[in-house]
Design a protein around this motif. Structure first.
Motif, PDB file in Angstrom:
ATOM      1  N   VAL A 160       0.822  -1.213   0.000  1.00  0.00           N
ATOM      2  CA  VAL A 160       0.000   0.000   0.000  1.00  0.00           C
ATOM      3  C   VAL A 160       0.856   1.262   0.000  1.00  0.00           C
ATOM      4  O   VAL A 160       0.614   2.176  -0.787  1.00  0.00           O
ATOM      5  N   ALA A 161       1.829   1.315   0.868  1.00  0.00           N
ATOM      6  CA  ALA A 161       2.569   2.572   1.062  1.00  0.00           C
ATOM      7  C   ALA A 161       3.469   2.900  -0.120  1.00  0.00           C
ATOM      8  O   ALA A 161       4.151   2.039  -0.652  1.00  0.00           O
ATOM      9  N   GLN A 162       3.430   4.152  -0.510  1.00  0.00           N
ATOM     10  CA  GLN A 162       4.431   4.672  -1.443  1.00  0.00           C
ATOM     11  C   GLN A 162       5.329   5.589  -0.621  1.00  0.00           C
ATOM     12  O   GLN A 162       6.357   5.151  -0.140  1.00  0.00           O
ATOM     13  N   CYS A 163       4.920   6.830  -0.402  1.00  0.00           N
ATOM     14  CA  CYS A 163       5.739   7.679   0.465  1.00  0.00           C
ATOM     15  C   CYS A 163       5.538   7.265   1.921  1.00  0.00           C
ATOM     16  O   CYS A 163       6.434   7.395   2.727  1.00  0.00           O
ATOM     17  N   GLY A 164       4.353   6.749   2.256  1.00  0.00           N
ATOM     18  CA  GLY A 164       4.079   6.215   3.577  1.00  0.00           C
ATOM     19  C   GLY A 164       3.619   7.210   4.620  1.00  0.00           C
ATOM     20  O   GLY A 164       3.222   6.814   5.710  1.00  0.00           O
TER      21      GLY A 164
ATOM     22  N   GLN B  68      -4.197   6.077   8.010  1.00  0.00           N
ATOM     23  CA  GLN B  68      -5.052   5.195   7.201  1.00  0.00           C
ATOM     24  C   GLN B  68      -5.330   3.891   7.948  1.00  0.00           C
ATOM     25  O   GLN B  68      -6.473   3.429   8.021  1.00  0.00           O
ATOM     26  N   ILE B  69      -4.289   3.298   8.505  1.00  0.00           N
ATOM     27  CA  ILE B  69      -4.441   2.028   9.221  1.00  0.00           C
ATOM     28  C   ILE B  69      -5.312   2.215  10.465  1.00  0.00           C
ATOM     29  O   ILE B  69      -6.170   1.375  10.756  1.00  0.00           O
ATOM     30  N   MET B  70      -5.114   3.297  11.188  1.00  0.00           N
ATOM     31  CA  MET B  70      -5.926   3.533  12.390  1.00  0.00           C
ATOM     32  C   MET B  70      -7.398   3.717  12.029  1.00  0.00           C
ATOM     33  O   MET B  70      -8.289   3.208  12.713  1.00  0.00           O
ATOM     34  N   GLN B  71      -7.677   4.433  10.938  1.00  0.00           N
ATOM     35  CA  GLN B  71      -9.060   4.607  10.494  1.00  0.00           C
ATOM     36  C   GLN B  71      -9.641   3.267  10.063  1.00  0.00           C
ATOM     37  O   GLN B  71     -10.783   2.935  10.382  1.00  0.00           O
ATOM     38  N   ALA B  72      -8.859   2.473   9.335  1.00  0.00           N
ATOM     39  CA  ALA B  72      -9.317   1.161   8.884  1.00  0.00           C
ATOM     40  C   ALA B  72      -9.591   0.230  10.064  1.00  0.00           C
ATOM     41  O   ALA B  72     -10.562  -0.532  10.048  1.00  0.00           O
ATOM     42  N   ALA B  73      -8.758   0.290  11.094  1.00  0.00           N
ATOM     43  CA  ALA B  73      -8.972  -0.540  12.283  1.00  0.00           C
ATOM     44  C   ALA B  73     -10.285  -0.188  12.960  1.00  0.00           C
ATOM     45  O   ALA B  73     -11.033  -1.074  13.399  1.00  0.00           O
ATOM     46  N   SER B  74     -10.592   1.093  13.024  1.00  0.00           N
ATOM     47  CA  SER B  74     -11.862   1.522  13.604  1.00  0.00           C
ATOM     48  C   SER B  74     -13.040   1.021  12.760  1.00  0.00           C
ATOM     49  O   SER B  74     -14.035   0.538  13.292  1.00  0.00           O
ATOM     50  N   LEU B  75     -12.903   1.124  11.440  1.00  0.00           N
ATOM     51  CA  LEU B  75     -13.946   0.618  10.540  1.00  0.00           C
ATOM     52  C   LEU B  75     -14.195  -0.862  10.786  1.00  0.00           C
ATOM     53  O   LEU B  75     -15.347  -1.293  10.954  1.00  0.00           O
ATOM     54  N   LEU B  76     -13.132  -1.670  10.795  1.00  0.00           N
ATOM     55  CA  LEU B  76     -13.303  -3.117  10.939  1.00  0.00           C
ATOM     56  C   LEU B  76     -13.804  -3.514  12.323  1.00  0.00           C
ATOM     57  O   LEU B  76     -14.457  -4.548  12.468  1.00  0.00           O
ATOM     58  N   ALA B  77     -13.533  -2.703  13.329  1.00  0.00           N
ATOM     59  CA  ALA B  77     -14.086  -2.974  14.658  1.00  0.00           C
ATOM     60  C   ALA B  77     -15.601  -2.801  14.664  1.00  0.00           C
ATOM     61  O   ALA B  77     -16.317  -3.528  15.353  1.00  0.00           O
TER      62      ALA B  77
ATOM     63  N   SER C 178     -18.427  -3.513   2.613  1.00  0.00           N
ATOM     64  CA  SER C 178     -18.446  -3.484   1.148  1.00  0.00           C
ATOM     65  C   SER C 178     -17.461  -2.422   0.668  1.00  0.00           C
ATOM     66  O   SER C 178     -16.956  -1.625   1.463  1.00  0.00           O
ATOM     67  N   ASP C 179     -17.220  -2.401  -0.639  1.00  0.00           N
ATOM     68  CA  ASP C 179     -16.346  -1.364  -1.195  1.00  0.00           C
ATOM     69  C   ASP C 179     -16.862   0.029  -0.864  1.00  0.00           C
ATOM     70  O   ASP C 179     -16.081   0.909  -0.477  1.00  0.00           O
ATOM     71  N   SER C 180     -18.162   0.252  -0.995  1.00  0.00           N
ATOM     72  CA  SER C 180     -18.704   1.590  -0.734  1.00  0.00           C
ATOM     73  C   SER C 180     -18.610   1.941   0.748  1.00  0.00           C
ATOM     74  O   SER C 180     -18.369   3.096   1.095  1.00  0.00           O
ATOM     75  N   GLU C 181     -18.758   0.954   1.637  1.00  0.00           N
ATOM     76  CA  GLU C 181     -18.607   1.223   3.071  1.00  0.00           C
ATOM     77  C   GLU C 181     -17.147   1.557   3.408  1.00  0.00           C
ATOM     78  O   GLU C 181     -16.894   2.429   4.242  1.00  0.00           O
ATOM     79  N   VAL C 182     -16.213   0.881   2.763  1.00  0.00           N
ATOM     80  CA  VAL C 182     -14.797   1.208   2.955  1.00  0.00           C
ATOM     81  C   VAL C 182     -14.535   2.629   2.471  1.00  0.00           C
ATOM     82  O   VAL C 182     -13.927   3.439   3.173  1.00  0.00           O
ATOM     83  N   ASP C 183     -15.013   2.943   1.269  1.00  0.00           N
ATOM     84  CA  ASP C 183     -14.797   4.282   0.710  1.00  0.00           C
ATOM     85  C   ASP C 183     -15.385   5.362   1.602  1.00  0.00           C
ATOM     86  O   ASP C 183     -14.746   6.391   1.844  1.00  0.00           O
TER      87      ASP C 183
ATOM     88  N   ARG D 197      -8.093  -0.087  -0.152  1.00  0.00           N
ATOM     89  CA  ARG D 197      -9.354  -0.838  -0.121  1.00  0.00           C
ATOM     90  C   ARG D 197      -9.079  -2.341  -0.149  1.00  0.00           C
ATOM     91  O   ARG D 197      -9.663  -3.105   0.627  1.00  0.00           O
ATOM     92  N   ALA D 198      -8.182  -2.782  -1.033  1.00  0.00           N
ATOM     93  CA  ALA D 198      -7.856  -4.210  -1.127  1.00  0.00           C
ATOM     94  C   ALA D 198      -7.259  -4.720   0.181  1.00  0.00           C
ATOM     95  O   ALA D 198      -7.601  -5.826   0.641  1.00  0.00           O
ATOM     96  N   ALA D 199      -6.386  -3.941   0.793  1.00  0.00           N
ATOM     97  CA  ALA D 199      -5.770  -4.348   2.058  1.00  0.00           C
ATOM     98  C   ALA D 199      -6.814  -4.453   3.167  1.00  0.00           C
ATOM     99  O   ALA D 199      -6.752  -5.371   3.993  1.00  0.00           O
ATOM    100  N   ILE D 200      -7.775  -3.557   3.192  1.00  0.00           N
ATOM    101  CA  ILE D 200      -8.836  -3.621   4.201  1.00  0.00           C
ATOM    102  C   ILE D 200      -9.649  -4.894   4.018  1.00  0.00           C
ATOM    103  O   ILE D 200      -9.961  -5.598   4.995  1.00  0.00           O
ATOM    104  N   HIS D 201      -9.981  -5.243   2.786  1.00  0.00           N
ATOM    105  CA  HIS D 201     -10.726  -6.484   2.540  1.00  0.00           C
ATOM    106  C   HIS D 201      -9.906  -7.711   2.930  1.00  0.00           C
ATOM    107  O   HIS D 201     -10.442  -8.666   3.518  1.00  0.00           O
TER     108      HIS D 201
END
Length: 153
Positions: free
Chosen positions: A94-98, A104-113, A119-124, A141-145
């Motif tokens: 995922v990371a380019q400049c990082g 991003q990871i902290m937001q994704a962790a909250s989402l998955l909790a 779904s893709d739209s819920e991730v977006d 998005r792929a990493a979250i799935h």
């Protein structure tokens, strides 16, 4: 009188003015530099941490307003045993400049909790407040799935 904070499971007594943003407490006082300064107005998400499991922008939370335990990117996993999200981030490169990735990871962790199989739209929708100047949104998005599947299995 110092303020007592629990950060990544460790208690810290912080003797700073009540209006100091949590971001600066974490970075300058505690030495946890994984949480990044991006914009200072909660528009980019680089400074995202969890307070009692809720994703918040630490640049906008004053020390006096911290209402519970704080988790930063350093508390989400360890180098010895990467969490599902962190390993999915590596797997999908995922990371380019990082720079934005800890937020991003902290937001994704909250989402998955809250939603272990989004779904893709819920991730977006959940991730729209986190900006990536490199444009790695499809890989995010792929990493979250992938992380969701690892967490379910």
């Amino acid at each position: 009188m110092p303020t007592r904070l629990t950060i990544n499971g460790t208690s810290h007594d912080v003797d700073l003015p009540e209006d100091v943003p949590l971001l600066w407490v974490l970075r300058d006082e505690i030495g946890l530099t994984g949480t990044k300064f991006g914009c200072g107005v909660a528009a980019c998400g680089a400074c995202t941490v969890h307070i009692d499991g809720q994703a918040v922008r630490s640049c906008q939370v004053a020390l006096a307003d911290v209402w519970g335990d704080v988790t930063t990117i350093e508390g989400l996993g360890t180098p010895e045993a990467l969490g599902a999200l962190q390993s999915a981030w590596v797997e999908h490169q995922v990371a380019q400049c990082g720079y934005c990735q800890s937020g991003q990871i902290m937001q994704a962790a909250s989402l998955l909790a809250e939603n272990p199989s989004p779904s893709d739209s819920e991730v977006d929708d959940a991730m729209q407040g986190n900006l990536c100047r490199c444009g790695t949104y499809p890989r995010i998005r792929a990493a979250i799935h992938t992380a969701a599947a690892k967490m379910e299995g």
